[in-house]
Scaffold this active site. Structure first.
Site, PDB file in Angstrom:
ATOM      1  N   ASP A 112      -5.222   4.353   1.219  1.00 25.94           N
ATOM      2  CA  ASP A 112      -5.914   5.039   0.116  1.00 25.94           C
ATOM      3  C   ASP A 112      -6.782   4.111  -0.744  1.00 25.94           C
ATOM      4  OD1 ASP A 112      -3.630   3.791  -0.840  1.00 25.94           O
ATOM      5  OD2 ASP A 112      -3.191   5.350  -2.313  1.00 25.94           O
ATOM      6  N   GLU A 199       5.685  -6.670  -2.953  1.00 23.82           N
ATOM      7  CA  GLU A 199       4.763  -7.790  -2.731  1.00 23.82           C
ATOM      8  C   GLU A 199       5.504  -9.119  -2.898  1.00 23.82           C
ATOM      9  OE1 GLU A 199       4.335  -5.247  -4.787  1.00 23.82           O
ATOM     10  OE2 GLU A 199       2.467  -4.222  -4.238  1.00 23.82           O
TER      11      GLU A 199
HETATM   12  C1  UGA Z   1       1.750   0.595  -4.578  1.00 23.68           C
HETATM   13  C2  UGA Z   1       1.279  -0.536  -3.659  1.00 23.68           C
HETATM   14  O1  UGA Z   1      -0.149  -0.586  -3.684  1.00 23.68           O
HETATM   15  C3  UGA Z   1       1.777  -0.257  -2.250  1.00 23.68           C
HETATM   16  O2  UGA Z   1       1.286  -1.213  -1.356  1.00 23.68           O
HETATM   17  C4  UGA Z   1       3.299  -0.273  -2.278  1.00 23.68           C
HETATM   18  O3  UGA Z   1       3.823   0.021  -0.982  1.00 23.68           O
HETATM   19  C5  UGA Z   1       3.774   0.805  -3.230  1.00 23.68           C
HETATM   20  O4  UGA Z   1       3.172   0.677  -4.542  1.00 23.68           O
HETATM   21  C6  UGA Z   1       5.292   0.682  -3.354  1.00 23.68           C
HETATM   22  O5  UGA Z   1       5.762   0.003  -4.277  1.00 23.68           O
HETATM   23  O6  UGA Z   1       5.980   1.169  -2.463  1.00 23.68           O
HETATM   24  P1  UGA Z   1       0.912   3.225  -4.101  1.00 23.68           P
HETATM   25  O7  UGA Z   1      -0.530   3.558  -4.199  1.00 23.68           O
HETATM   26  O8  UGA Z   1       1.822   3.823  -5.091  1.00 23.68           O
HETATM   27  O9  UGA Z   1       1.026   1.701  -4.097  1.00 23.68           O
HETATM   28  O10 UGA Z   1       1.473   3.540  -2.607  1.00 23.68           O
HETATM   29  P2  UGA Z   1       0.850   4.497  -1.510  1.00 23.68           P
HETATM   30  O11 UGA Z   1      -0.589   4.182  -1.317  1.00 23.68           O
HETATM   31  O12 UGA Z   1       1.218   5.902  -1.823  1.00 23.68           O
HETATM   32  O13 UGA Z   1       1.648   4.049  -0.188  1.00 23.68           O
HETATM   33  C7  UGA Z   1       1.434   2.803   0.440  1.00 23.68           C
HETATM   34  C8  UGA Z   1       1.159   3.010   1.930  1.00 23.68           C
HETATM   35  O14 UGA Z   1       2.271   3.668   2.541  1.00 23.68           O
HETATM   36  C9  UGA Z   1      -0.088   3.872   2.198  1.00 23.68           C
HETATM   37  O15 UGA Z   1      -0.837   3.306   3.253  1.00 23.68           O
HETATM   38  C10 UGA Z   1       0.501   5.219   2.587  1.00 23.68           C
HETATM   39  O16 UGA Z   1      -0.284   5.961   3.500  1.00 23.68           O
HETATM   40  C11 UGA Z   1       1.838   4.833   3.213  1.00 23.68           C
HETATM   41  N1  UGA Z   1       2.871   5.896   3.094  1.00 23.68           N
HETATM   42  C12 UGA Z   1       3.092   6.520   1.905  1.00 23.68           C
HETATM   43  C13 UGA Z   1       3.602   6.268   4.216  1.00 23.68           C
HETATM   44  O17 UGA Z   1       3.400   5.716   5.304  1.00 23.68           O
HETATM   45  N2  UGA Z   1       4.558   7.262   4.090  1.00 23.68           N
HETATM   46  C14 UGA Z   1       4.788   7.912   2.906  1.00 23.68           C
HETATM   47  O18 UGA Z   1       5.670   8.818   2.863  1.00 23.68           O
HETATM   48  C15 UGA Z   1       4.034   7.528   1.780  1.00 23.68           C
HETATM   49 MN    MN Z   2      -1.969   3.477  -2.695  1.00 24.38          MN
END
Ligand code: UGA
Ligand code: MN
Length: 254
Positions: A112, A199
């Protein structure tokens, strides 16, 4: 060096739009290898076909998040870590399929975010672990390491959100040389850690704060933004289904 970008992804209305935005940036990057890991029991036709037609060099993996760790509909997003299973699967793939003879840099590129092609021009300079500013994260316009302009040495961080994190930066704000990933075989992400500490979890296993290489003109340029796509409102679909007897996307992939 080859850039190995690790992207966890999951099925949702905006998925193809996200992957399209990413892939068309990545097409501008020389020596790029995209590792896409679906959070699913099986590889989906959407992602399979998308990658086949992307024009990119890629590896397609699936690694479902264990149900216990999956976000429930009513859970706040910060309750459970995202991408853990998928990034770990990619790290295992790298360690099983690449060796020391490969010159590479590993980057965790969530689906995203918004990436400038210039980010990758910086990334290829990473000797061990490189860091740079990330826009629109941690409640700030920019969260960034504080660097010595001349040497790139990191002297601190500007983070306000959880500044006690060992490495107070976002996933989008660092990359690790492939040699380091192969050396530190035990470096993986973990589930049962405080939110915002993913991280730090990986970074503390591969480096020290004073070893970080500050890039992007001494951490003065923003080449990546922590954008978060809003879920679209699709409430008219129900009316559409009642009226037309099928969804608007029946027979057409969106
Ligand atoms: C923040 C950080 O930018 C992420 O890298 C980190 O993993 C996350 O917090 C965390 O602490 O877990 P955020 O924007 O809230 O980011 O996270 P998302 O972008 O919603 O998810 C990170 C990645 O995991 C995305 O590439 C998303 O597609 C993937 N994801 C999310 C899945 O593969 N499965 C899910 O159910 C949700
Ligand atoms: Mn994100």
């Amino acid at each position: 060096p080859t850039i190995f970008a690790i992207t966890p992804t999951f099925t949702r209305p905006v998925q193809k739009a996200e992957l399209t935005r990413l892939s068309q940036t990545f097409l501008l990057v020389p020596n790029f290898h995209w590792i896409v890991i679906e959070d699913s029991e099986e590889k989906t036709p959407l992602v399979t076909n998308f990658l086949a037609e992307s024009g990119l060099t890629y590896t397609h993996i699936n690694a479902p998040t264990p149900t216990h760790y999956k976000l429930g509909k009513s859970d706040q997003v910060w309750k459970k870590p995202r991408g853990v299973e998928q990034r770990n699967a990619a790290l295992r793939w790298i360690r099983n399929n690449l060796n020391e003879s490969r010159n590479g840099v590993v980057y965790f590129a969530d689906d995203d975010n918004t990436y400038s092609r210039h980010l990758f021009r910086e990334m290829v300079k990473v000797k061990r672990v490189g860091v740079w500013p990330v826009g629109l994260v941690g409640g700030l316009m920019v969260e960034k390491p504080i660097c010595d302009e001349a040497t790139g040495k990191v002297t601190g961080f500007n983070a306000i959100w959880k500044p006690e994190r060992p490495f107070p930066i976002d996933m989008a704000g660092f990359a690790i040389n492939l040699q380091v990933i192969l050396e530190k075989k035990e470096a993986y992400f973990a589930y049962d850690i405080q939110s915002g500490f993913q991280e730090s979890e990986i970074l503390k296993k591969v480096t020290f704060r004073d070893e970080l290489e500050g890039l992007a003109s001494g951490c003065t340029k923003v080449y990546v933004w922590h954008t978060r796509t809003q879920n679209p409102v699709l409430n008219t679909e129900n009316i559409y289904k009642k009226k037309r007897g099928k969804a608007s996307n029946t027979g057409i992939e969106v």
